[in-house]
Design a protein around this motif. Structure first.
Motif, PDB file in Angstrom:
ATOM      1  N   PRO A 170      24.347  11.164  12.893  1.00  0.00           N
ATOM      2  CA  PRO A 170      24.140  12.610  12.705  1.00  0.00           C
ATOM      3  C   PRO A 170      24.012  13.043  11.253  1.00  0.00           C
ATOM      4  CG  PRO A 170      26.439  12.156  13.216  1.00  0.00           C
ATOM      5  CD  PRO A 170      25.710  10.852  13.375  1.00  0.00           C
ATOM      6  N   ARG A 171      24.318  12.156  10.290  1.00  0.00           N
ATOM      7  CA  ARG A 171      24.322  12.564   8.882  1.00  0.00           C
ATOM      8  C   ARG A 171      23.040  12.211   8.141  1.00  0.00           C
ATOM      9  NH1 ARG A 171      28.778   9.500   6.272  1.00  0.00           N
ATOM     10  NH2 ARG A 171      28.076   7.887   7.754  1.00  0.00           N
ATOM     11  N   VAL A 172      22.029  11.721   8.857  1.00  0.00           N
ATOM     12  CA  VAL A 172      20.762  11.378   8.202  1.00  0.00           C
ATOM     13  C   VAL A 172      19.865  12.609   8.110  1.00  0.00           C
ATOM     14  CG1 VAL A 172      20.861   9.012   9.032  1.00  0.00           C
ATOM     15  CG2 VAL A 172      19.617  10.725  10.361  1.00  0.00           C
ATOM     16  N   CYS A 173      18.802  12.480   7.308  1.00  0.00           N
ATOM     17  CA  CYS A 173      17.771  13.519   7.262  1.00  0.00           C
ATOM     18  C   CYS A 173      16.847  13.289   8.457  1.00  0.00           C
ATOM     19  CB  CYS A 173      17.000  13.439   5.941  1.00  0.00           C
ATOM     20  SG  CYS A 173      15.572  14.541   5.863  1.00  0.00           S
ATOM     21  N   LEU A 174      17.083  14.020   9.525  1.00  0.00           N
ATOM     22  CA  LEU A 174      16.386  13.768  10.790  1.00  0.00           C
ATOM     23  C   LEU A 174      14.860  13.857  10.680  1.00  0.00           C
ATOM     24  CD1 LEU A 174      16.729  13.049  13.734  1.00  0.00           C
ATOM     25  CD2 LEU A 174      16.975  15.481  14.259  1.00  0.00           C
ATOM     26  N   PRO A 175      14.290  14.858   9.991  1.00  0.00           N
ATOM     27  CA  PRO A 175      12.826  14.904   9.886  1.00  0.00           C
ATOM     28  C   PRO A 175      12.240  13.635   9.254  1.00  0.00           C
ATOM     29  CG  PRO A 175      13.777  16.994   9.206  1.00  0.00           C
ATOM     30  CD  PRO A 175      14.919  16.047   9.373  1.00  0.00           C
ATOM     31  N   LEU A 176      12.904  13.102   8.234  1.00  0.00           N
ATOM     32  CA  LEU A 176      12.409  11.886   7.590  1.00  0.00           C
ATOM     33  C   LEU A 176      12.525  10.691   8.525  1.00  0.00           C
ATOM     34  CD1 LEU A 176      11.359  10.465   5.046  1.00  0.00           C
ATOM     35  CD2 LEU A 176      13.749  10.151   4.349  1.00  0.00           C
ATOM     36  N   ILE A 177      13.637  10.585   9.234  1.00  0.00           N
ATOM     37  CA  ILE A 177      13.844   9.475  10.166  1.00  0.00           C
ATOM     38  C   ILE A 177      12.785   9.504  11.269  1.00  0.00           C
ATOM     39  CG2 ILE A 177      15.420   8.501  11.874  1.00  0.00           C
ATOM     40  CD1 ILE A 177      16.209   8.060   8.935  1.00  0.00           C
ATOM     41  N   SER A 215       0.834  -1.197   0.000  1.00  0.00           N
ATOM     42  CA  SER A 215       0.000   0.000   0.000  1.00  0.00           C
ATOM     43  C   SER A 215       0.872   1.253   0.000  1.00  0.00           C
ATOM     44  CB  SER A 215      -0.920   0.019   1.229  1.00  0.00           C
ATOM     45  OG  SER A 215      -0.148  -0.013   2.430  1.00  0.00           O
ATOM     46  N   ARG A 216       0.341   2.312  -0.555  1.00  0.00           N
ATOM     47  CA  ARG A 216       1.040   3.591  -0.612  1.00  0.00           C
ATOM     48  C   ARG A 216       0.964   4.267   0.755  1.00  0.00           C
ATOM     49  NH1 ARG A 216       2.604   7.140  -4.777  1.00  0.00           N
ATOM     50  NH2 ARG A 216       2.577   9.345  -4.200  1.00  0.00           N
ATOM     51  N   GLN A 217       2.096   4.707   1.278  1.00  0.00           N
ATOM     52  CA  GLN A 217       2.158   5.249   2.633  1.00  0.00           C
ATOM     53  C   GLN A 217       2.556   6.722   2.685  1.00  0.00           C
ATOM     54  OE1 GLN A 217       1.627   3.271   5.624  1.00  0.00           O
ATOM     55  NE2 GLN A 217       0.719   1.936   4.078  1.00  0.00           N
ATOM     56  N   LEU A 218       2.833   7.334   1.559  1.00  0.00           N
ATOM     57  CA  LEU A 218       3.320   8.717   1.551  1.00  0.00           C
ATOM     58  C   LEU A 218       2.240   9.665   2.055  1.00  0.00           C
ATOM     59  CD1 LEU A 218       5.903  10.263   0.580  1.00  0.00           C
ATOM     60  CD2 LEU A 218       4.625  10.823  -1.484  1.00  0.00           C
ATOM     61  N   ASP A 219       2.581  10.474   3.076  1.00  0.00           N
ATOM     62  CA  ASP A 219       1.631  11.468   3.556  1.00  0.00           C
ATOM     63  C   ASP A 219       2.166  12.872   3.270  1.00  0.00           C
ATOM     64  OD1 ASP A 219       3.483  12.222   5.537  1.00  0.00           O
ATOM     65  OD2 ASP A 219       2.606  10.890   7.017  1.00  0.00           O
ATOM     66  N   GLY A 220       1.349  13.863   3.575  1.00  0.00           N
ATOM     67  CA  GLY A 220       1.706  15.244   3.241  1.00  0.00           C
ATOM     68  C   GLY A 220       2.976  15.726   3.902  1.00  0.00           C
ATOM     69  N   LEU A 259       9.726  10.960  11.098  1.00  0.00           N
ATOM     70  CA  LEU A 259       8.394  10.732  10.551  1.00  0.00           C
ATOM     71  C   LEU A 259       8.149   9.259  10.222  1.00  0.00           C
ATOM     72  CD1 LEU A 259       8.042  13.814   8.164  1.00  0.00           C
ATOM     73  CD2 LEU A 259       6.680  13.358  10.209  1.00  0.00           C
ATOM     74  N   THR A 260       9.196   8.554   9.832  1.00  0.00           N
ATOM     75  CA  THR A 260       9.047   7.149   9.436  1.00  0.00           C
ATOM     76  C   THR A 260       9.496   6.170  10.514  1.00  0.00           C
ATOM     77  OG1 THR A 260      11.246   7.214   8.390  1.00  0.00           O
ATOM     78  CG2 THR A 260       9.339   7.704   6.994  1.00  0.00           C
ATOM     79  N   ALA A 261      10.022   6.691  11.641  1.00  0.00           N
ATOM     80  CA  ALA A 261      10.505   5.841  12.741  1.00  0.00           C
ATOM     81  C   ALA A 261      11.525   4.813  12.244  1.00  0.00           C
ATOM     82  CB  ALA A 261       9.338   5.153  13.439  1.00  0.00           C
ATOM     83  N   HIS A 306      11.415  -2.241   8.306  1.00  0.00           N
ATOM     84  CA  HIS A 306      10.828  -1.679   9.522  1.00  0.00           C
ATOM     85  C   HIS A 306       9.750  -2.573  10.120  1.00  0.00           C
ATOM     86  CE1 HIS A 306       9.239   1.385  12.239  1.00  0.00           C
ATOM     87  NE2 HIS A 306       8.039   1.124  11.765  1.00  0.00           N
ATOM     88  N   ILE A 307       8.962  -3.229   9.287  1.00  0.00           N
ATOM     89  CA  ILE A 307       7.819  -3.999   9.775  1.00  0.00           C
ATOM     90  C   ILE A 307       8.260  -5.352  10.334  1.00  0.00           C
ATOM     91  CG2 ILE A 307       5.621  -5.067   9.125  1.00  0.00           C
ATOM     92  CD1 ILE A 307       5.396  -2.862   6.962  1.00  0.00           C
TER      93      ILE A 307
END
Length: 229
Positions: free
Chosen positions: A144-151, A105-110, A153-155, A179-180
């Motif tokens: 420290p080099r990851v995109c923190l907001p994405l990490i 399923s598509r999981q992308l949110d705003g 939001l996606t846990a 992840h699952i």
């Protein structure tokens, strides 16, 4: 007509070179899978089947649309995300997740879709684009080099990321994780994603080449019709 042909010939040469590189890489990946006693051996056939389905795309755009969903459906990873690379930024465009029953399923949110991430040092994705090589990130929550907001939001706790190279540039990124299921990622997962991304780039180039050839055919036909008239 000669100018159009000059544009198509380099693309064809790039695609042929890409296939030769993939053949060599496939051999090395098979060796790595055999060396990893924890692999079932079904990953590579599943990946190749996903690529075969993607090759059925009728356009370059549909190839990219199919890619993350088909890779997720192949059950190599639980989540797969495609991001568009434009200029000095990258941004998520599609995110698919595979549930316990195998349904994708598509999981992308705003919130995720709104992310526009700079390709600047020291971010991992900037290094992936610059070096055109995949990366395995095993401690995403503390790296420290990851995109923190994405990490956040996606846990995400660990992931692999690979560049999609078409022609002479990186046109996108593929992120994938488990992840699952909670299965730990390994270098083999990184290499599998690399093979998929490299193959996707070649398929995209071929689709783009076919579209350009069709446009050329139409243009020549219109010129001939105008000449007859």
């Amino acid at each position: 007509m000669q100018a159009s042909r000059d544009m198509i010939d380099p693309a064809l040469a790039n695609a042929q070179h890409g296939f030769a590189e993939l053949s060599d890489y496939l051999s090395r990946l098979c060796d790595a899978q055999r060396a990893d006693g924890h692999r079932s051996g079904s990953e590579l056939p599943a990946l190749l089947e996903a690529l075969a389905r993607i090759r059925g795309g009728v356009s370059a755009e549909s190839v990219i649309d199919l890619a993350p969903r088909e890779l997720c459906a192949a059950a190599l990873f639980d989540r797969v995300m495609f991001s568009d690379v434009r200029g000095s930024t990258w941004s998520p465009q599609a995110l698919y997740a595979r549930g316990s029953a195998g349904r994708v399923s598509r999981q992308l949110d705003g919130r995720i879709e709104a992310l526009v991430v700079p390709l600047c040092s020291p971010l991992i994705e900037a290094e992936v684009v610059r070096r055109r090589l995949p990366v395995l990130v095993q401690n995403a929550q503390t790296e420290p080099r990851v995109c923190l907001p994405l990490i956040e939001l996606t846990a995400t706790t660990e992931y692999v990321v690979a560049p999609i190279v078409a022609g002479s540039s990186v046109m996108g990124l593929l992120h994938a994780d488990t992840h699952i299921s909670g299965r730990s990622l390994s270098p083999v997962d990184r290499d599998l994603l690399r093979m998929f991304a490299d193959s996707l780039g070649v398929i995209y180039e071929h689709a783009s080449l076919a579209e350009r050839a069709e446009r050329l055919r139409v243009t020549v036909g219109e010129v001939c019709d105008a000449t007859v008239r």
